[in-house]
Design a protein around this motif. Sequence first.
Motif, PDB file in Angstrom:
ATOM      1  N   UNK A   7       1.070  -1.267   0.328  1.00 33.01           N
ATOM      2  CA  UNK A   7       0.547   0.013   0.038  1.00 33.01           C
ATOM      3  C   UNK A   7       0.616   1.497  -0.052  1.00 33.01           C
ATOM      4  N   UNK A   8      -0.143   2.418   0.509  1.00 32.34           N
ATOM      5  CA  UNK A   8       0.880   3.426   1.110  1.00 32.34           C
ATOM      6  C   UNK A   8       2.300   3.322   1.752  1.00 32.34           C
ATOM      7  N   UNK A   9       3.472   3.044   0.952  1.00 29.36           N
ATOM      8  CA  UNK A   9       4.044   3.205   1.755  1.00 29.36           C
ATOM      9  C   UNK A   9       5.544   3.843   1.317  1.00 29.36           C
ATOM     10  N   UNK A  13      10.610   0.972  -3.072  1.00 28.81           N
ATOM     11  CA  UNK A  13      10.347  -0.694  -2.653  1.00 28.81           C
ATOM     12  C   UNK A  13      11.407  -0.370  -1.999  1.00 28.81           C
ATOM     13  N   UNK A  14      10.795  -1.971  -0.697  1.00 25.13           N
ATOM     14  CA  UNK A  14      11.968  -1.637   1.012  1.00 25.13           C
ATOM     15  C   UNK A  14      12.525  -3.075   0.081  1.00 25.13           C
ATOM     16  N   UNK A  24      13.177  10.220   5.562  1.00 26.23           N
ATOM     17  CA  UNK A  24      11.856   9.685   7.011  1.00 26.23           C
ATOM     18  C   UNK A  24      10.730   8.870   5.656  1.00 26.23           C
ATOM     19  N   UNK A  25      10.304   8.044   6.568  1.00 31.29           N
ATOM     20  CA  UNK A  25       9.876   6.710   6.989  1.00 31.29           C
ATOM     21  C   UNK A  25       8.157   7.403   6.528  1.00 31.29           C
ATOM     22  N   UNK A  26       7.317   7.028   5.875  1.00 34.14           N
ATOM     23  CA  UNK A  26       5.623   6.924   6.325  1.00 34.14           C
ATOM     24  C   UNK A  26       4.981   6.196   5.661  1.00 34.14           C
ATOM     25  N   UNK A  27       4.650   5.258   6.773  1.00 30.97           N
ATOM     26  CA  UNK A  27       3.567   4.433   6.457  1.00 30.97           C
ATOM     27  C   UNK A  27       2.048   4.558   5.895  1.00 30.97           C
ATOM     28  N   UNK A  31      -2.941   7.473   2.844  1.00 29.80           N
ATOM     29  CA  UNK A  31      -4.070   6.128   2.272  1.00 29.80           C
ATOM     30  C   UNK A  31      -3.897   5.141   2.839  1.00 29.80           C
ATOM     31  N   UNK A  32      -3.718   3.719   2.371  1.00 30.24           N
ATOM     32  CA  UNK A  32      -3.020   2.857   3.924  1.00 30.24           C
ATOM     33  C   UNK A  32      -2.173   2.372   3.661  1.00 30.24           C
TER      34      UNK A  32
END
Length: 86
Positions: A7-9, A13-14, A24-27, A31-32
């Motif tokens: 989803x919205x990360x 990609x990881x 920064x990292x936003x999870x 969205x979700x």
Amino acid sequence: ADVEISGDVTPSPATSPVWTISGPLTVGNTGSGNLSISGNGSVSNTSGVIANAAGSVGSVAISGGAWMQSSFLAVGGSGNGTLSIT
């Protein structure tokens, strides 16, 4: 995999089993989004936000892995954030 996102990360990609982010990292920004860290997985970043904007949903589950912040971690910025550590 030891590090999984969906989803919205941001960013993506990881990489697995080690995900090193220079910012920064936003999870769940607007969205979700979901982040799962398990086994030998590790994620490191500056600041972290789970569910940033109003109406967003973010979920992070850590089971046997590690999530390291060099700055702050906000759970449920303006949205619905969940952090589960087992």
